[in-house]
Scaffold this active site. Structure first.
Site, short mmCIF file in Angstrom:
data_model
loop_
_atom_site.label_atom_id
_atom_site.label_comp_id
_atom_site.label_asym_id
_atom_site.label_seq_id
_atom_site.Cartn_x
_atom_site.Cartn_y
_atom_site.Cartn_z
CG HIS A 12 -0.14 0.03 2.53
ND1 HIS A 12 0.41 1.18 3.05
CD2 HIS A 12 0.17 -0.97 3.38
CE1 HIS A 12 1.03 0.89 4.19
NE2 HIS A 12 0.90 -0.41 4.41
CD GLU A 85 2.18 -5.83 8.18
OE1 GLU A 85 2.26 -7.08 8.08
OE2 GLU A 85 2.95 -5.05 7.59
CG HIS A 153 -0.79 -4.63 5.13
ND1 HIS A 153 -1.24 -3.36 5.42
CD2 HIS A 153 -1.90 -5.37 4.87
CE1 HIS A 153 -2.57 -3.34 5.35
NE2 HIS A 153 -2.99 -4.55 5.02
#
Length: 212
Positions: A12, A85, A153
């Site tokens: 991201h 994440e 992530h």
């Protein structure tokens, strides 16, 4: 049979917590304006790969990143909680310096590649246990020579790569972190998945993330 499929694992864009070197984990932190710009620039490049499918973590920062690629390709993004994440318990929200000061032994053990529940959270192998099967299942649906883009992530991408290419968990740390909105590429071979590119497009940007 080798079908020549590819998996692009795309991190991201930038968040304010990245800039502050604050551990995000599963905390739902949005992109900064620069993070959105990063996603738009990267999406234009990734659209050129003509992906067959896009999947994403369900957190805001990955949703916003993935939506930029969806807009260019017309593909619908499927979101998965399993692609979030690493959950890091009491580490989440702390800066890097605060973590080292308060949990120095635990931090050092993690960096040595030992199995550590950072902040009382997940083991890296547990992150791979939830994320890698989702990536594999979606890759299996690809047409021959198809490309899957996975928006996730830094830590989750690293553990997923380690699992998919068969590295021992103790050596996953050897895979460097991903810069915001950069990606790694896995290609299919007769022996399984192999790493073709890692952290593409990084220089001269520094890596600012939970896995750094």
């Amino acid at each position: 049979m080798n079908r020549g499929r590819r998996i692009v694992l795309w991190r991201h864009g930038q968040t304010s917590w990245n800039l502050e070197r604050r551990f995000q984990g599963t905390t739902d932190v949005p992109l900064t304006a620069e993070g959105l710009n990063q996603a738009r620039r990267a999406a234009r490049l990734l659209a050129g790969l003509r992906p067959a499918a896009v999947i994403s973590s369900d957190l805001t920062r990955t949703r916003a990143t993935a939506s930029e690629l969806a807009e260019l390709t017309g593909l619908e993004v499927t979101h998965y909680e399993e692609l979030r994440e690493t959950y890091a318990g009491v580490w989440q929200g702390l800066t890097h310096d605060e973590i080292v000061a308060r949990y120095g032994e635990q931090y050092a053990a993690w960096k040595r590649g030992e199995p550590v529940r950072r902040g009382g959270g997940e083991l890296e192998t547990e992150v791979a246990d939830r994320a890698a099967p989702v990536v594999e299942a979606n890759a299996e649906k690809l047409p021959d020579d198809g490309t899957l883009v996975v928006v996730s992530h830094g830590g989750t991408i690293r553990t997923t790569i380690g699992r998919l290419i068969g590295l021992d968990p103790g050596s996953w740390e050897a895979l460097g972190g991903l810069t915001n909105c950069c990606w790694s590429v896995l290609g299919e071979s007769v022996r399984g998945w192999r790493l073709l590119e890692h952290n593409a497009g990084t220089l001269p940007e520094p890596v600012l993330g939970d896995d750094d």
